[in-house]
Design an enzyme around this catalytic site. Structure first.
Site, short mmCIF file in Angstrom:
data_model
loop_
_atom_site.label_atom_id
_atom_site.label_comp_id
_atom_site.label_asym_id
_atom_site.label_seq_id
_atom_site.Cartn_x
_atom_site.Cartn_y
_atom_site.Cartn_z
CB SER A 108 -1.10 -10.26 -1.01
OG SER A 108 -1.45 -8.99 -1.50
N1 SAH Z 1 1.05 -5.88 -0.63
C1 SAH Z 1 0.42 -5.47 0.60
C2 SAH Z 1 -0.98 -4.87 0.44
C3 SAH Z 1 -1.93 -5.50 -0.49
S1 SAH Z 1 -3.52 -4.71 -0.46
C4 SAH Z 1 0.39 -6.59 1.60
O1 SAH Z 1 0.53 -7.74 1.22
O2 SAH Z 1 0.18 -6.31 2.78
C5 SAH Z 1 -3.27 -3.38 -1.61
C6 SAH Z 1 -2.78 -2.10 -1.01
O3 SAH Z 1 -2.74 -1.15 -2.07
C7 SAH Z 1 -3.68 -1.51 0.07
O4 SAH Z 1 -2.93 -1.20 1.20
C8 SAH Z 1 -4.24 -0.24 -0.59
O5 SAH Z 1 -4.50 0.81 0.32
C9 SAH Z 1 -3.13 0.11 -1.56
N2 SAH Z 1 -3.53 0.96 -2.69
C10 SAH Z 1 -4.66 0.91 -3.44
N3 SAH Z 1 -4.65 1.87 -4.39
C11 SAH Z 1 -3.47 2.55 -4.24
C12 SAH Z 1 -2.88 3.68 -4.90
N4 SAH Z 1 -3.48 4.31 -5.90
N5 SAH Z 1 -1.66 4.09 -4.48
C13 SAH Z 1 -1.01 3.46 -3.45
N6 SAH Z 1 -1.53 2.42 -2.78
C14 SAH Z 1 -2.74 1.96 -3.16
#
Ligand code: SAH
Length: 217
Positions: free
Chosen positions: A66
């Site tokens: 993010s």
């Molecule tokens: N906060 C993190 C990732 C942001 S992207 C950073 O800054 O690096 C959002 C993440 O949520 C992704 O890795 C995606 O795979 C995850 N995600 C999406 N749906 C999800 C779910 N149902 N359960 C767990 N993770 C999920």
């Protein structure tokens, strides 16, 4: 041991200055956390030099780290107190996880992409961050360790998952970008009677919160 040069420290300070002076982040603990966590180490190889630009970048598996502003904004909305139990949905690179730990939270984090989960689980402890990390579907939360003081969803959710509302303490809040094509940042605070008081904070763009788990790239 964290590897960084004066250059990276300087770039990070500039990013923090712009978050504070141009983008309206006011929480000192959040700004200090952004100034502490070495975002360049969370980037894919070859993208490290973009780390202190206020943008989201690819981290593999079709997901993104993010934008620092978004991480700061969501963390600020959570109003973390030292020792708060926080459930994070969407571990991704672990950058937001590290920021939550820096502001004093005890973090439980769930990721649905196997490769990201595996990579981040081995990476975060190398920087001294030791959250509880789970591979699974965040729609179900993690009832075993609940209830939580705060819950953070870092992916765009079509609605607030019912299981997560159940795992939130009364008086606690869930911060979630709500929406499918674009998202409205939302904070829902659980009232003593179990109902939610909802506040909104403008438009953001997130990758989608998906159902189930995935093993593919
Ligand atoms: N906060 C993190 C990732 C942001 S992207 C950073 O800054 O690096 C959002 C993440 O949520 C992704 O890795 C995606 O795979 C995850 N995600 C999406 N749906 C999800 C779910 N149902 N359960 C767990 N993770 C999920």
């Amino acid at each position: 041991m964290i590897h960084e040069s004066f250059k990276e420290k300087g770039q990070r300070q500039q990013l923090v200055n712009s978050l504070a002076n141009e983008k309206g982040i006011t929480d000192k603990n959040v700004l200090d956390a952004i100034n502490t966590v070495p975002r360049h180490l969370f980037m894919l190889k070859g993208l490290e030099h973009f780390a202190y630009i206020d943008k989201a970048y690819q981290i593999g598996s079709g997901q993104t780290i993010s934008q620092p502003y978004t991480v700061a904004f969501q963390t600020q909305l959570l109003e973390i107190k030292k020792g708060d139990k926080v459930l994070e949905i969407g571990t991704g690179s672990g950058y937001q996880t590290a920021i939550l730990i820096e502001v004093g939270a005890k973090v439980f984090t769930i990721e649905r992409q196997k490769d990201l989960y595996t990579k981040t689980k081995s990476f975060l402890p190398k920087l001294g961050y030791n959250p509880q990390m789970f591979f699974g579907d965040g729609y179900a939360g993690k009832p075993t360790y609940g209830p939580y003081d705060k819950i953070l969803i870092t992916a765009g959710a079509p609605e607030i998952p019912e299981a997560l509302i159940e795992q939130l303490k009364p008086g606690g809040c869930i911060v979630v970008p709500l929406g499918v094509d674009s998202q409205i940042m939302t904070r829902a605070t659980k009232q003593p009677d179990g109902s939610l008081l909802t506040e909104t904070f403008g438009n953001f763009a997130f990758v989608p919160m998906l159902k189930g788990t995935a093993n593919d790239l």
